[in-house]
Design a protein around this motif. Structure first.
Motif, PDB file in Angstrom:
ATOM      1  N   VAL A 226       0.860  -1.185   0.000  1.00  0.00           N
ATOM      2  CA  VAL A 226       0.000   0.000   0.000  1.00  0.00           C
ATOM      3  C   VAL A 226       0.893   1.232   0.000  1.00  0.00           C
ATOM      4  N   PRO A 227       0.393   2.356  -0.468  1.00  0.00           N
ATOM      5  CA  PRO A 227       1.149   3.603  -0.342  1.00  0.00           C
ATOM      6  C   PRO A 227       1.404   3.932   1.120  1.00  0.00           C
ATOM      7  N   LEU A 228       2.454   4.659   1.381  1.00  0.00           N
ATOM      8  CA  LEU A 228       2.854   4.979   2.749  1.00  0.00           C
ATOM      9  C   LEU A 228       1.727   5.635   3.544  1.00  0.00           C
ATOM     10  N   HIS A 229       0.965   6.497   2.884  1.00  0.00           N
ATOM     11  CA  HIS A 229      -0.090   7.207   3.625  1.00  0.00           C
ATOM     12  C   HIS A 229      -1.261   6.296   3.993  1.00  0.00           C
ATOM     13  N   GLN A 230      -1.278   5.062   3.451  1.00  0.00           N
ATOM     14  CA  GLN A 230      -2.319   4.093   3.814  1.00  0.00           C
ATOM     15  C   GLN A 230      -1.750   2.961   4.670  1.00  0.00           C
ATOM     16  N   GLU A 231      -0.654   3.217   5.336  1.00  0.00           N
ATOM     17  CA  GLU A 231       0.044   2.171   6.081  1.00  0.00           C
ATOM     18  C   GLU A 231      -0.853   1.453   7.086  1.00  0.00           C
ATOM     19  N   GLY A 232      -1.820   2.142   7.637  1.00  0.00           N
ATOM     20  CA  GLY A 232      -2.708   1.531   8.609  1.00  0.00           C
ATOM     21  C   GLY A 232      -3.524   0.369   8.054  1.00  0.00           C
ATOM     22  N   LYS A 233      -3.643   0.271   6.742  1.00  0.00           N
ATOM     23  CA  LYS A 233      -4.402  -0.818   6.117  1.00  0.00           C
ATOM     24  C   LYS A 233      -3.569  -2.081   5.927  1.00  0.00           C
TER      25      LYS A 233
END
Length: 258
Positions: A226-233
């Protein structure tokens, strides 16, 4: 009243033309040629060539042996007039990967360790959730990405050291593992069943995770990014993938043999 010109230039698909140039270059080398040489001859940037070569190999138009690319069985089918291999099992492989992709809303990768090399067997992505671009050869940079670390972590010590002798550790980003000693220490402390997480070690702006696929002698990994800004997923996505491994194993095992 002006009329439409009948001599308008046809609409050309650039990616198709680039793929054809690579096939032409590969066809000029009966004994095979490495990716860098094919990219140079086709006049393509190396990252673009890697992406197209991976796709052409997955579709059977090229095959890779000992670091070089040769024309594959699909080219022979074109010449002979035979239809493509679109039987039920082949479709099941694609459908299984696509189902996982749609389930988690992120790209899914399946890889194996075969004959001493890391091989990406299948990738399912979409325009909304594209795969990480292969800007540095996945086979040669296994130390830097989650897929490679997961596969290397399943090898015995001798096989692991042999791989790193052939593919030395060279950090790709400021976040990559620093050297061989640090990598071996990490792999030694890594469990063989849990997920392997990698944060911007292969590609800036991306985080990845891979889980081992255990089945007899098979050394394999299922991964997502996932892209870094979606790391929580990332971790929730990995948990979902783990539940799908049993459903994927049968068709993916077949895909390894083709």
């Amino acid at each position: 009243m002006a009329t439409a010109s009948t001599s308008a230039a046809p609409t050309l698909i650039g990616s198709v033309r680039r793929a054809l140039r690579l096939l032409e270059s590969a066809g000029a080398h009966p004994n095979g040629a490495p990716a860098k040489q094919l990219a140079r001859e086709a006049g393509l940037p190396l990252p673009t060539a890697y992406h197209l070569l991976r796709t052409l190999t997955h579709e059977g138009y090229l095959r890779r042996e000992k670091g070089v690319f040769l024309l594959g069985a699909a080219v022979d089918r074109l010449v002979s007039g035979e239809g493509p291999g679109t039987g039920p099992t082949r479709r099941t492989v694609a459908e299984s990967m696509e189902r996982c992709r749609d389930l988690i809303g992120a790209p899914v990768y399946f890889a194996v360790y075969r004959e001493g090399e890391i091989e990406i067997v299948a990738v399912a992505d979409s325009p909304a959730a594209p795969a990480v671009a292969e800007w540095a050869d996945f086979r040669e940079t296994g130390y830097a990405h989650a897929i490679g670390q997961c596969l290397l972590g399943q090898l015995d010590e001798n096989a692991r050291r042999d791989h790193l002798d052939r593919h030395p550790v060279r950090p790709l980003t400021p976040y990559s593992v620093a050297d061989r000693r640090a990598l071996l220490s990490r792999l030694g402390a890594m469990g063989r069943t849990g997920p392997v997480l990698e944060r911007q070690e292969y590609a800036l702006g991306h985080v990845c995770a891979a889980v081992p696929v255990r089945h007899g002698p098979l050394v394999a990994a299922l991964a997502t990014s996932v892209p870094l800004h979606q790391e929580g997923k990332l971790l929730p996505n990995v948990e979902r993938l783990c539940k799908e491994i049993g459903n994927l194993l049968g068709p993916l095992e077949f895909s390894i043999s083709i």
